[in-house]
Design a protein around this motif. Sequence first.
Motif, short mmCIF file in Angstrom:
data_model
loop_
_atom_site.label_atom_id
_atom_site.label_comp_id
_atom_site.label_asym_id
_atom_site.label_seq_id
_atom_site.Cartn_x
_atom_site.Cartn_y
_atom_site.Cartn_z
N LEU A 65 -12.32 -1.35 -13.53
CA LEU A 65 -11.71 -0.05 -13.24
C LEU A 65 -11.66 0.22 -11.74
O LEU A 65 -10.66 0.71 -11.21
N GLN A 66 -12.74 -0.14 -11.04
CA GLN A 66 -12.75 0.04 -9.59
C GLN A 66 -11.71 -0.86 -8.92
O GLN A 66 -11.09 -0.49 -7.93
N THR A 67 -11.53 -2.06 -9.47
CA THR A 67 -10.51 -2.96 -8.92
C THR A 67 -9.11 -2.35 -9.06
O THR A 67 -8.30 -2.39 -8.13
N VAL A 68 -8.83 -1.77 -10.21
CA VAL A 68 -7.53 -1.11 -10.43
C VAL A 68 -7.37 0.08 -9.49
O VAL A 68 -6.28 0.33 -8.94
N GLN A 69 -8.46 0.81 -9.27
CA GLN A 69 -8.39 1.95 -8.36
C GLN A 69 -8.05 1.51 -6.94
O GLN A 69 -7.26 2.16 -6.25
N ARG A 70 -8.64 0.39 -6.50
CA ARG A 70 -8.32 -0.11 -5.17
C ARG A 70 -6.87 -0.57 -5.10
O ARG A 70 -6.18 -0.34 -4.09
N GLU A 71 -6.37 -1.21 -6.17
CA GLU A 71 -4.97 -1.63 -6.19
C GLU A 71 -4.04 -0.42 -6.14
O GLU A 71 -3.01 -0.44 -5.45
N THR A 72 -4.40 0.64 -6.86
CA THR A 72 -3.59 1.85 -6.84
C THR A 72 -3.58 2.47 -5.45
O THR A 72 -2.54 2.94 -4.96
N ASP A 73 -4.74 2.49 -4.79
CA ASP A 73 -4.80 3.01 -3.42
C ASP A 73 -3.89 2.23 -2.49
O ASP A 73 -3.19 2.81 -1.65
N ASP A 74 -3.89 0.90 -2.65
CA ASP A 74 -3.04 0.07 -1.80
C ASP A 74 -1.57 0.33 -2.07
O ASP A 74 -0.75 0.43 -1.13
N ILE A 75 -1.19 0.48 -3.35
CA ILE A 75 0.21 0.78 -3.69
C ILE A 75 0.61 2.14 -3.13
O ILE A 75 1.71 2.31 -2.60
N LYS A 76 -0.29 3.12 -3.23
CA LYS A 76 0.00 4.45 -2.72
C LYS A 76 0.28 4.42 -1.21
O LYS A 76 1.21 5.07 -0.72
N LYS A 77 -0.51 3.63 -0.48
CA LYS A 77 -0.29 3.52 0.96
C LYS A 77 1.08 2.91 1.25
O LYS A 77 1.80 3.35 2.16
N GLN A 78 1.45 1.87 0.48
CA GLN A 78 2.75 1.24 0.70
C GLN A 78 3.90 2.20 0.37
O GLN A 78 4.91 2.22 1.08
#
Length: 667
Positions: free
Chosen positions: A9-22
């Motif tokens: 779940l934390q891995t998905v959260q980090r991926e979502t944060d990265d997508i949000k920045k992009q």
Amino acid sequence: MPPKRKGPLQTVQRETDDIKKQVDSLIKDARQSDVSGRTEAYQSRCIHLQNLVEETTRKLKKLTKADEPAPVGNYDQRKMEEESRLRGIEEQLLVLVLELSPPQKHEGGSSQAQEDEEEEDSEEDSEEDESEDESVEDEEDVVTKTTEQIPESGTATYMVISAFKGEQEGDLTIQMGEVLTILSKNEDGWWLAQDSKGNKGLVPKTYLKRYSDQDDEDYEDDEASEDEDEEIESKRMHSSNLDSVRRAITEIDATDVLSAMGAIPAGFRSSTLSKLLDEGITYRRSHYIQPELSQSKLSFKDLFRDPDTGKVRQRTARTSLTLTLWSCKSIPTPGVGVQVLSRHIRLCAFDGTQVLSNIHTIRATCNANNVKTWSFSPRQMTGNLPSLLDRDCFLRCNLDTPELGILFELGVTYIRNSTGERGDLSCGWAFLKLFDANGAPVPHRTYELLVHGGTPYEKDIEVDPSLTRGATGTGMFQQMMLSRKLPKLFLKLKSPNARTRSQLSALPDTLVGSLSSIHLLVLHRQLLADALLMNRATMQNADLICSPLLATFPEIMDQTDLLDALRKSWLEAESNMKRSEKRDLPLLKRMFVRVYMDNIYPLLYSADLPPPRWADEMVENQRARVIFASLQTTSTQEPFHTHTDSPPRHQAFDISQLTFDLLCMAQ
């Protein structure tokens, strides 16, 4: 010390944060830089990011609590919040793609494409049976041929079965019953039409019905094309990722976009009552002050004159009351990027399914240190308080329905800082039923109403779910703490005093308004009764009536600053009258007409007075300056240019400024 283990779940959260920045970076680049010549590059980045969002969403949905290497508190809640974030990011991408790509419905075929279609018409007819077995790729080629030109010799005519208001440039506004000439038909359902005045534009084919059967062959082709449209539309959904993005974005409401971006709470919606006000005069006070005709249309239903006193005959309505708005508490505010131009409450008579009266608006104020608490005007002291701020209202309704009540919609008018887009949001609604289960009126007292989210037609929607998130326990103390967080509206129902009750009885059977202007409405009603019931040659006479006041008074009912100017001028005139003169009804009517014609009538057609615009501070200030200068000129008898920089200018004269048209004005 060994590194801390990271769960799925934390891995998905980090991926979502990265997508949000992009996504944020892409939106910033696309809106701040010149995208001409680089639109395809931005669209490619959008599609790439959308694929990442879809992949991350699929990965998130497959996760379970058992996949975590260590216990995670509120696992389901965190997973739902992450899904909401991904949906918000996806909708941001949809909005950006729409901005980069023009709507498909306005992409008419070029002249060369139309010529190619005309040359291929015969081939399409001969290969019609074979086309059903073609691959999806070939069908996509058919979709690109969107325009079917109708020969002039076989021009088809259609009747409008439902009114349509053009929403974009190129659309044609049509009214029910009009007969249109169809110039070309697009397979996406938008047809190029021409009305009787020569105006051309796109209209949806579902709003049209075949008017003439003179061309049976064309009619059969139309039926075949409609079946073909449905088949092509279902396959078209899979044609390309970009096309699916365009179609999806057209179904997204502006409120949904703001909610997805986190700019507004989840329970906010587009304002229902503001939309009704924008549709025309049906729900405006100017419409409801007009006399209502009886069922036979040969007399009036709610306007009668007492022959003994010469006054308007009083009528008792089923509901006649006054109310005072106290405050609103715990009302959520829009987030960053949205500037609030106005906070207000709109109220009307409502039975749970439809609005039964005009819609009255009262503007609220708030303290900069506590924007979640709305307050209303203090007790009126001098009579000069603007009616838009007057918290004291009256409601009069003669409809016999057990579900009758008052609908309150808490709203804000906003502007988006990034785009300059204006709009009206509903921050919630409350409903006060005026009769109990036995049909008896509810007591006149102070009420504390819970504010619901969504629209008045949605149930059990919270204004802001985060207010109750994490609330546990069913004890009395926990319930009291939870209740203090919920948004509420405080108001008081009152029974009108004898003088106000007498004034209300002279008004139309159904009307909602400000108490501060009730005496002006009574005088207008008296002049209306004289003109329609006493001065006409016969009751069947419908000739134009020469009365500038009756012709124009409804206009100032929808312009509160002009109504306030009339109220101020009339109060000054009354203060100079003797007590005996105030009891002389014929004299009062003559004085009222004089005050209106000297102070208000010139303002209505002043070219210096800009048209009213709701919640526009610059326009409101400019109108206030012109109104003040005009009133000062009248009261001091000084030239107008001494109060302004230029002499007065007036609009071109029109006969409607002087004549009251009974057939057009009566309901």
